[in-house]
Design a protein around this motif. Structure first.
Motif, short mmCIF file in Angstrom:
data_model
loop_
_atom_site.label_atom_id
_atom_site.label_comp_id
_atom_site.label_asym_id
_atom_site.label_seq_id
_atom_site.Cartn_x
_atom_site.Cartn_y
_atom_site.Cartn_z
N ASP A 59 35.84 28.60 -47.05
CA ASP A 59 36.79 27.72 -46.39
C ASP A 59 37.74 28.45 -45.44
O ASP A 59 38.65 27.86 -44.90
N ALA A 60 37.50 29.75 -45.22
CA ALA A 60 38.35 30.50 -44.30
C ALA A 60 38.18 29.94 -42.88
O ALA A 60 37.07 29.55 -42.50
N PRO A 61 39.26 29.87 -42.11
CA PRO A 61 39.13 29.33 -40.75
C PRO A 61 38.15 30.15 -39.91
O PRO A 61 38.10 31.37 -40.01
N LEU A 62 37.37 29.45 -39.11
CA LEU A 62 36.51 30.09 -38.12
C LEU A 62 37.33 30.23 -36.85
O LEU A 62 38.22 29.41 -36.59
N VAL A 63 37.05 31.23 -36.06
CA VAL A 63 37.75 31.39 -34.79
C VAL A 63 36.75 31.10 -33.68
O VAL A 63 35.75 31.80 -33.54
N MET A 64 37.01 30.04 -32.92
CA MET A 64 36.13 29.64 -31.83
C MET A 64 36.83 29.85 -30.50
O MET A 64 38.05 29.69 -30.39
N LYS A 65 36.03 30.23 -29.51
CA LYS A 65 36.56 30.41 -28.16
C LYS A 65 36.03 29.28 -27.29
O LYS A 65 34.83 29.08 -27.18
N VAL A 113 39.62 27.14 -36.55
CA VAL A 113 38.97 25.87 -36.85
C VAL A 113 38.71 25.79 -38.35
O VAL A 113 38.18 26.72 -38.94
N THR A 114 39.10 24.67 -38.96
CA THR A 114 38.87 24.45 -40.38
C THR A 114 37.91 23.28 -40.57
O THR A 114 37.51 22.63 -39.60
N GLY A 115 37.56 23.00 -41.82
CA GLY A 115 36.63 21.91 -42.12
C GLY A 115 37.35 20.62 -42.46
O GLY A 115 38.46 20.63 -42.99
N ASP A 116 36.69 19.49 -42.16
CA ASP A 116 37.25 18.17 -42.41
C ASP A 116 36.10 17.20 -42.67
O ASP A 116 35.14 17.18 -41.91
N ASP A 117 36.20 16.41 -43.72
CA ASP A 117 35.14 15.47 -44.06
C ASP A 117 35.00 14.31 -43.08
O ASP A 117 33.96 13.66 -43.04
N ASP A 118 36.03 14.02 -42.31
CA ASP A 118 36.02 12.85 -41.43
C ASP A 118 35.46 13.11 -40.04
O ASP A 118 35.45 12.21 -39.20
N VAL A 119 34.98 14.33 -39.77
CA VAL A 119 34.44 14.68 -38.45
C VAL A 119 32.91 14.63 -38.53
O VAL A 119 32.32 15.17 -39.46
N ARG A 152 28.67 25.96 -44.01
CA ARG A 152 27.37 26.54 -43.68
C ARG A 152 27.52 27.71 -42.70
O ARG A 152 26.90 28.75 -42.87
N VAL A 153 28.35 27.54 -41.68
CA VAL A 153 28.57 28.61 -40.70
C VAL A 153 29.26 29.79 -41.37
O VAL A 153 28.88 30.94 -41.15
N ASN A 154 30.27 29.53 -42.18
CA ASN A 154 30.95 30.60 -42.92
C ASN A 154 29.95 31.39 -43.76
O ASN A 154 29.96 32.62 -43.75
N GLU A 155 29.10 30.69 -44.48
CA GLU A 155 28.12 31.35 -45.34
C GLU A 155 27.11 32.14 -44.51
O GLU A 155 26.79 33.29 -44.82
N GLN A 156 26.60 31.53 -43.45
CA GLN A 156 25.58 32.17 -42.62
C GLN A 156 26.10 33.43 -41.94
O GLN A 156 25.41 34.44 -41.87
N LEU A 157 27.33 33.39 -41.42
CA LEU A 157 27.82 34.48 -40.60
C LEU A 157 28.67 35.50 -41.34
O LEU A 157 28.71 36.66 -40.94
N TYR A 158 29.37 35.09 -42.38
CA TYR A 158 30.35 35.98 -42.98
C TYR A 158 30.08 36.37 -44.42
O TYR A 158 30.62 37.35 -44.90
N ALA A 159 29.26 35.62 -45.15
CA ALA A 159 29.00 35.94 -46.55
C ALA A 159 28.05 37.13 -46.65
O ALA A 159 27.11 37.25 -45.88
N ASP A 160 28.32 38.00 -47.61
CA ASP A 160 27.44 39.15 -47.78
C ASP A 160 26.60 39.05 -49.05
O ASP A 160 25.83 39.94 -49.37
#
Length: 94
Positions: A49-55, A63-69, A33-41
């Protein structure tokens, strides 16, 4: 989940906890959802599924996605976690 903070960052609040994995992860649906909201055009096939970079605390973490979190949680490898975790924290997304 994240709101514009500056020209280069979005700000969000996540529950941050240590975990036994070797990479930082958030819930896969949140990640997509964050990838789509912020990076998709909206043009063509786009990767969600590209890694997000968090500070967090001055360091940048891929940061990547995981079903168990659980949703709204950032799980950090033990090597990156400190003694204050688990805790709710402000997280910047580059």
């Amino acid at each position: 989940m994240f709101e514009r903070f500056s020209s280069g960052y979005y700000l969000g609040e996540l529950y941050v906890e240590p975990h036994g994995g070797d990479r930082a992860v958030i819930q896969r649906v949140d990640h997509e959802r964050v990838n789509e909201q912020l990076y998709a055009d909206g043009e063509g096939v786009e990767r969600l599924d590209a890694p997000l970079v968090m500070k967090l605390d001055g360091g940048h973490i891929p940061v990547t996605g995981d079903d168990d979190v659980p949703s709204g949680t950032l799980a950090l490898p033990q090597a990156l976690a400190d003694e204050t975790l688990p805790d709710r924290r402000n997280v910047l997304l580059a």
